[in-house]
Enzyme design. Sequence first.
Site, PDB file in Angstrom:
ATOM      1  CG  HIS A 167     -22.737  -7.016 -14.637  1.00 26.53           C
ATOM      2  ND1 HIS A 167     -23.214  -7.830 -15.642  1.00 26.53           N
ATOM      3  CD2 HIS A 167     -21.411  -6.870 -14.871  1.00 26.53           C
ATOM      4  CE1 HIS A 167     -22.222  -8.159 -16.454  1.00 26.53           C
ATOM      5  NE2 HIS A 167     -21.118  -7.594 -16.004  1.00 26.53           N
ATOM      6  CE1 TYR A 169     -28.566  -1.641 -13.728  1.00 28.05           C
ATOM      7  CE2 TYR A 169     -26.597  -0.623 -12.821  1.00 28.05           C
ATOM      8  CZ  TYR A 169     -27.321  -1.753 -13.148  1.00 28.05           C
ATOM      9  OH  TYR A 169     -26.808  -3.006 -12.876  1.00 28.05           O
ATOM     10  NE  ARG A 204     -27.761  -7.485 -12.814  1.00 28.10           N
ATOM     11  CZ  ARG A 204     -27.505  -6.374 -13.511  1.00 28.10           C
ATOM     12  NH1 ARG A 204     -27.055  -6.449 -14.738  1.00 28.10           N
ATOM     13  NH2 ARG A 204     -27.729  -5.184 -12.959  1.00 28.10           N
TER      14      ARG A 204
END
Length: 364
Positions: free
Chosen positions: A262, A271, A258
């Site tokens: 998100h 993160y 990705r």
Amino acid sequence: MVQLLTPEGERVDHPDFRFDTGGVPEDEVIRGFYRDMVLTRRIDVEATALQRHGELGIWAQLLGQEAAQIGAGRALRPQDFVFPTYREHGVAWCRGVDPLDLLGLFRGVDHGSWNPNDNNFGLYTIVIGAQTLHATGYAMGLQRDGVVGTGDAERDAAVIAHFGDGASSQGDVNESFIFAASYNAPVVFFCQNNQWAISEPIERQTRIPLYQRALGFGFPGVRVDGNDVLATYAVTQAALQRARDGQGPTFVEAYTYRMGAHTTTDDPTRYRLSDDLERWKLKDPIARVEVYLRRNGLADDDFFAAVQGEADDLGVHLREGCKALPDPQPLQIFDNVYAEMTEELAVQRDGFADYLDSFEGAHS
């Protein structure tokens, strides 16, 4: 991991899967894949920009996952049915859904305005993993309709359920595996393993590669390079045909990444490491196809310019169309809940209508 086109744009062979275009010239098909991926990325980029400008409430990005979606989408036959998550914008493109219809959901003016029966493409599913149960049930229905394993290529049908690596941890997904295996349902479970379930990395979700989980349920699993559109097409094509032939379910793990967030409410810099992102940029699914086409003289500058021009036109369509989407009428929320409105729902609707009437012109 099945791979037919390397990140450097070189063709390689695999002992179990080959790129079968069904008699259509390979270069024509690959150029089509390139166009699909470029236009799908433009949909994603434009929608992200629209959200940043306040025109969409939220957007689920697919940046970097174009090959997984286009490969799977183009492997479908018209009679196959798709159960998507909320990120399958490329598959929707392959099924002929106007991307402007996707924006209505994220703008909050509808719950998904396309008719699933028009394109055999279900409405987006927001509840994580729930669509795998819907897909399995639909696949069992195909069995009972007698459109599986007849040998008629124009009739035999299969179902594909899309979900992410995070959804693989949901009970619904595992329950759907049990039912699909027990009833030999004609369904392909297509997992886009993009390495992150929002902020949770894949190593916190599983101790083994995801595709190996299928063996525990009694059906085969395959891991494919999800940034390789040729390999994704070949693997999905084989899995769907296996389902249509009556040989049951298959788990396909499209190993990808990705590149974006998100959703547009997420900040992935909190993160994950930028080094990981930079490494995956070298595996860009669109870039490797462009290198292959150019290196082998299968497309010229005019072709690439034409695709870019088409992408620009699509961008205009989305920007202008999004802002022109009409606001919903309040009573529309009661439409399409059931095929036939229940007495209880009708009472609720009438009560809400009376309430709205107390405000002059509120829903006129």
